[in-house]
Design an enzyme around this catalytic site. Structure first.
Site, PDB file in Angstrom:
ATOM      1  CD  GLU B  29       1.335   9.301  -8.436  1.00  0.00           C
ATOM      2  OE1 GLU B  29       1.049   9.264  -7.343  1.00  0.00           O
ATOM      3  OE2 GLU B  29       1.661  10.202  -9.182  1.00  0.00           O
ATOM      4  CD  GLU B  60       0.982  13.157  -8.465  1.00  0.00           C
ATOM      5  OE1 GLU B  60       1.999  13.904  -8.668  1.00  0.00           O
ATOM      6  OE2 GLU B  60       0.806  12.302  -7.474  1.00  0.00           O
ATOM      7  CD  GLN B  82      -0.171   6.996  -3.990  1.00  0.00           C
ATOM      8  OE1 GLN B  82       0.315   7.744  -3.817  1.00  0.00           O
ATOM      9  NE2 GLN B  82      -0.070   5.688  -4.458  1.00  0.00           N
ATOM     10  CG  PHE B  83      -2.261  10.985  -0.476  1.00  0.00           C
ATOM     11  CD1 PHE B  83      -3.199  10.938   0.914  1.00  0.00           C
ATOM     12  CD2 PHE B  83      -1.657  10.237  -0.712  1.00  0.00           C
ATOM     13  CE1 PHE B  83      -2.796   9.959   1.925  1.00  0.00           C
ATOM     14  CE2 PHE B  83      -1.346   8.925   0.149  1.00  0.00           C
ATOM     15  CZ  PHE B  83      -1.868   8.996   1.544  1.00  0.00           C
ATOM     16  CG  ASP B  85      -3.220  16.566   0.050  1.00  0.00           C
ATOM     17  OD1 ASP B  85      -3.384  17.453   1.057  1.00  0.00           O
ATOM     18  OD2 ASP B  85      -3.872  15.560   0.031  1.00  0.00           O
ATOM     19  CG  PHE B  86      -0.169  13.985  -4.367  1.00  0.00           C
ATOM     20  CD1 PHE B  86       0.169  14.424  -3.250  1.00  0.00           C
ATOM     21  CD2 PHE B  86       0.065  12.377  -4.313  1.00  0.00           C
ATOM     22  CE1 PHE B  86       0.929  13.805  -1.847  1.00  0.00           C
ATOM     23  CE2 PHE B  86       0.495  11.862  -3.233  1.00  0.00           C
ATOM     24  CZ  PHE B  86       0.746  12.611  -2.227  1.00  0.00           C
ATOM     25  CG  HIS B 129       0.185  12.895   2.449  1.00  0.00           C
ATOM     26  ND1 HIS B 129       1.165  13.464   2.962  1.00  0.00           N
ATOM     27  CD2 HIS B 129       0.519  11.897   1.576  1.00  0.00           C
ATOM     28  CE1 HIS B 129       2.091  13.070   2.040  1.00  0.00           C
ATOM     29  NE2 HIS B 129       1.765  12.263   1.468  1.00  0.00           N
TER      30      HIS B 129
END
Lengths: 433, 328
Positions: B29, B60, B82-83, B85-86, B129
């Site tokens: 992303e 994701e 991107q993070f 967490d995702f 995040h």
């Protein structure tokens, strides 16, 4: 209601006694005033009497246990009576007799409770709190340390265990320096070098002497003294010829040994007189002040088969030589028979220790706290010394060694005491007034 | 040697891989025009074009699924979360498909994909995040998990990960992107599954991952002044774990501390501790193995609380000191 038998308090500062013997068993009928148990304080054995006629029941402490004073040790029951519920009584007795705080041992209330519940001797615990206050953690650690000695359940790191296996060191013989007494690898290494030392002199344990009663008291007192009081020692050789002449004069008319004045009595008298000139010798150290004492009570260290006691000649400076001599003989006789009373053993302000009869030339004694000094007396020996014309003459000499607490006094003060003692022994007329 | 940042080292690794091997492409992303949320792929779109720098919708699962699918057909995709967490949204593709396919096809399928994940707290980005989720993937057979703690390791491990024929989860740390260090210009690889003794010492073995490596080195400097010498080991690859240097070190020091940012419960520290105790180092342990890790809380938004939720230098100093002094 069941009559409680409590642990009596024999002396002012006494906090606990050890049960030495039960003279009756549970279920025995006893008369009021009958001795039912022998207990030992720090110094002497005493009997506990039945407070009432009835049946001895509910013995709560066994031989060898150390019991705080005023604690219930057993009960006397009348026909039809039952033992009270122990739990309730325990609580009650705790409230009624909060235990006397030990001298200068700081401990938090919760730590004290925990120590009491586990009959842990707080003397032996090192405090880590402010001013060395014993905390709950300290008590817990100490308890864990005790548990450490359960064979097979020692607290040890894997590394320590590995060394134990490889070098065949029994973990139960090692004291651990880690948390809660955990044995660390380093402890094992030290133990190993210790063991090698022991091996090299063929040292094995023959018998074990339990650290209880008098032995424990001596150990604690001497440890405290040695750790706390910086000892300074001064030695002086004093010709005893004049004092011996005086003693012969005093004894010439007397037939029996019982009546004769002993050398110890003369030295005691001399010391008492000299202390009057150096009051600092007769003092007690505390954190806040040095207490210079009014009474001069001289303790005479006396060896027993398995220990040491120090009977006291009270007001020695105010008694004449005959009184002192008689008193020492009486104390000595009664100490050998174990018949000394608490008063005979308390309130000494200075101690004399004489090992001359064992052929010891001179030695250094450890101060008996809370006193500030102790005088060690060696044997009398004949020496050739140069007389005024430089020709040899014989003198009978005793070596006196004073150990003094340097917190209390300095070298010059201790020296003055010894030089005064020498002066009076060289010219002892002042001892008989 | 030339000094560049961790982020630049990663970018250089990506560029050199793509120049060398045209099967390598990036997918994620905002990695194209925007250059990635942290700028790792900045400029790569210009050089390689949209065919090889693929910006995706916010999906994701799509990114991971594309990586799995492309890799099994012979491409070497590098996907970006991107993070980190995702990655929860991509678990099905990574764990159910990517990790297992090689085994389920009897070794006939190769899945040479890399998922890069920006993890860790310390940026004030709050609970969704800031997580450190590496141990989830350590628990999945079929995945390799890599966690570089320096610019040099970042480039060398990334190049190895791209050359690897199995899925690699590549955990970067947001706070490390600006960290500078010596990085060779040429291509070089650091083997996956090789740890590194980053500091030698005799008193305590500290096994630290990611940002906790520089923090442990900082702590070691402080303790050195007290005469305490930490040995710091960075596993660099959590799976497969290079056990031997850790075991040897613990045999030497007799004491071990594991430091990671992820929460303690169920974290990688438990794995390391158990590994030590199962190994021959057990007999040499002279203190319990300790773990210093994140608190069992979602990372708070409040910056002070966030600071205290994960190990800091002073915490490492204190914990290490206690272990060395036999407080535990």
């Amino acid at each position: 209601m069941a009559k409680e038998i409590i642990m009596p308090k024999f002396g002012f500062t006494q906090e606990e006694s050890e049960i030495m013997e039960w003279l009756h068993s549970e279920g025995d009928s006893v008369e009021k005033g009958d001795p039912i148990a022998v207990v030992s304080t720090d110094k002497i054995s005493m009997e506990v009497e039945a407070p009432e006629t009835g049946t001895l029941s509910g013995i709560r402490y066994q031989i060898g246990e150390i019991v705080p004073v005023t604690e219930i040790i057993a009960y006397i029951l009348q026909p039809g009576e039952r033992l009270p519920e122990i739990k309730g009584i325990e609580k009650l007795s705790k409230i009624e007799s909060p235990k006397v705080k030990k001298d200068q041992i700081l401990i938090t209330p919760i730590a004290k409770k925990l120590a009491d519940e586990n009959s842990l001797d707080i003397d032996a615990i090192k405090g880590t709190g402010p001013q060395g206050k014993i905390t709950k953690t300290d008590v817990e650690n100490s308890l864990a340390l005790q548990r450490n000695f359960e064979p097979g359940k020692e607290r040890a790191t894997p590394a320590a265990r590995k060394i134990g296996r490889e070098k065949q060191i029994d973990l139960s013989k090692v004291s651990g320096s880690g948390p809660k007494g955990r044995i660390q690898a380093e402890d094992m290494k030290q133990q190993r070098s210790k063991r090698i030392d022991e091996k090299s002199v063929g040292k094995t344990i023959k018998t074990s002497i339990p650290m209880i009663g008098m032995r424990r008291t001596i150990a604690q007192n001497m440890k405290h003294s040695w750790n706390d009081a910086p000892h300074m020692t001064l030695q002086i050789n004093i010709p005893m010829d004049e004092l011996e002449i005086l003693r012969e004069e005093l004894n010439s008319a007397k037939q029996s040994t019982a009546e004769k004045i002993s050398l110890t009595a003369l030295i005691t008298k001399a010391v008492a007189v000299v202390i009057r000139r150096s009051p600092i010798i007769n003092s007690q150290y505390t954190e806040k002040e040095i207490k210079i004492l009014d009474q001069i009570n001289i303790g005479i260290a006396t060896a027993l088969e398995d220990g040491l006691i120090v009977p006291v000649v009270h007001h020695a400076d105010k008694k004449d030589i005959k009184q002192i001599s008689d008193e020492i003989k009486d104390l000595s006789l009664r100490s050998k028979e174990g018949k000394l009373e608490p008063i005979d053993l308390t309130n000494a302000t200075f101690t004399i220790s004489n090992l001359g009869m064992y052929g010891i030339d001179s030695f250094m004694a450890i101060i008996n706290p809370p006193q500030s000094a102790i005088l060690a007396v060696g044997k009398m020996t004949k020496f050739f010394v140069p007389a005024e014309n430089n020709l040899p003459m014989i003198q009978k000499i005793i070596s006196f060694t004073l150990s003094a607490d340097h917190r209390v006094m300095d070298g010059a003060q201790a020296a003055k005491f010894l030089s005064d003692l020498k002066e009076i022994i060289l010219d002892p007329k002042g001892l008989i007034d | 040697m030339r000094e560049i940042s961790y982020m630049e080292a990663l970018r250089e690794g990506l560029r050199q891989s793509m120049e060398k091997d045209d099967r390598v492409f990036l997918i994620g992303e905002d990695i194209g025009i925007y250059g990635g949320a942290f700028g790792v792929s900045a400029g790569l779109l210009d050089q390689f074009g949209p065919e090889r720098i693929i910006d995706t919708p916010i999906s994701e699962a799509g990114i991971a699924g594309a990586c799995v699918g492309a890799s099994v057909t012979g491409m070497r995709p590098v996907g970006e979360m991107q993070f980190s967490d995702f990655v929860v949204l991509a678990m099905e593709q990574i764990v159910m498909q990517g990790a297992k396919m090689r085994f389920m096809f009897g070794g006939k399928a190769e899945l040479p994909f890399v998922i890069r994940l920006a993890g860790g707290s310390g940026t004030g980005a709050a609970a969704q995040h800031s997580e450190s989720l590496e141990n989830w993937f350590v628990h999945v057979p079929g995945l390799k998990v890599v966690m570089p703690s320096s610019p040099y390791d970042a480039k060398g491990l990334l190049l190895s990960a791209i050359e690897e024929n199995n899925p690699v989860m590549f955990f970067e740390h947001k706070l490390l992107y600006k960290m500078k260090g010596d990085v060779p210009e040429e291509m070089y690889t650091i083997p996956i599954g090789k740890s590194k003794i980053v500091r030698e010492g005799k008193d305590l073995t500290v096994i630290a991952t990611s940002i906790m490596v520089p923090r442990s080195l900082e702590a070691a400097k402080i303790l050195s002044k007290e005469g305490i010498e930490l040995e710091v080991i960075d596993p660099r690859t959590l799976k497969p774990l290079d056990e031997e240097p850790i075991i040897k070190s613990v045999i030497k020091t007799g004491k071990a501390l594991v430091v990671h940012e992820a929460v303690k419960t169920g974290g990688f520290g438990g794995e390391i501790s158990a590994m030590i105790m199962e190994s021959e180092a057990f007999d040499f342990l002279d203190a319990p193995v300790r773990r210093l890790a994140g608190l069992d809380v979602p990372i708070p938004y409040n910056r002070n609380l966030e600071y205290h939720a994960v190990p800091q230098v002073e915490n490492i100093v204190e914990e290490a000191r206690k272990i060395v002094q036999n407080i535990y």
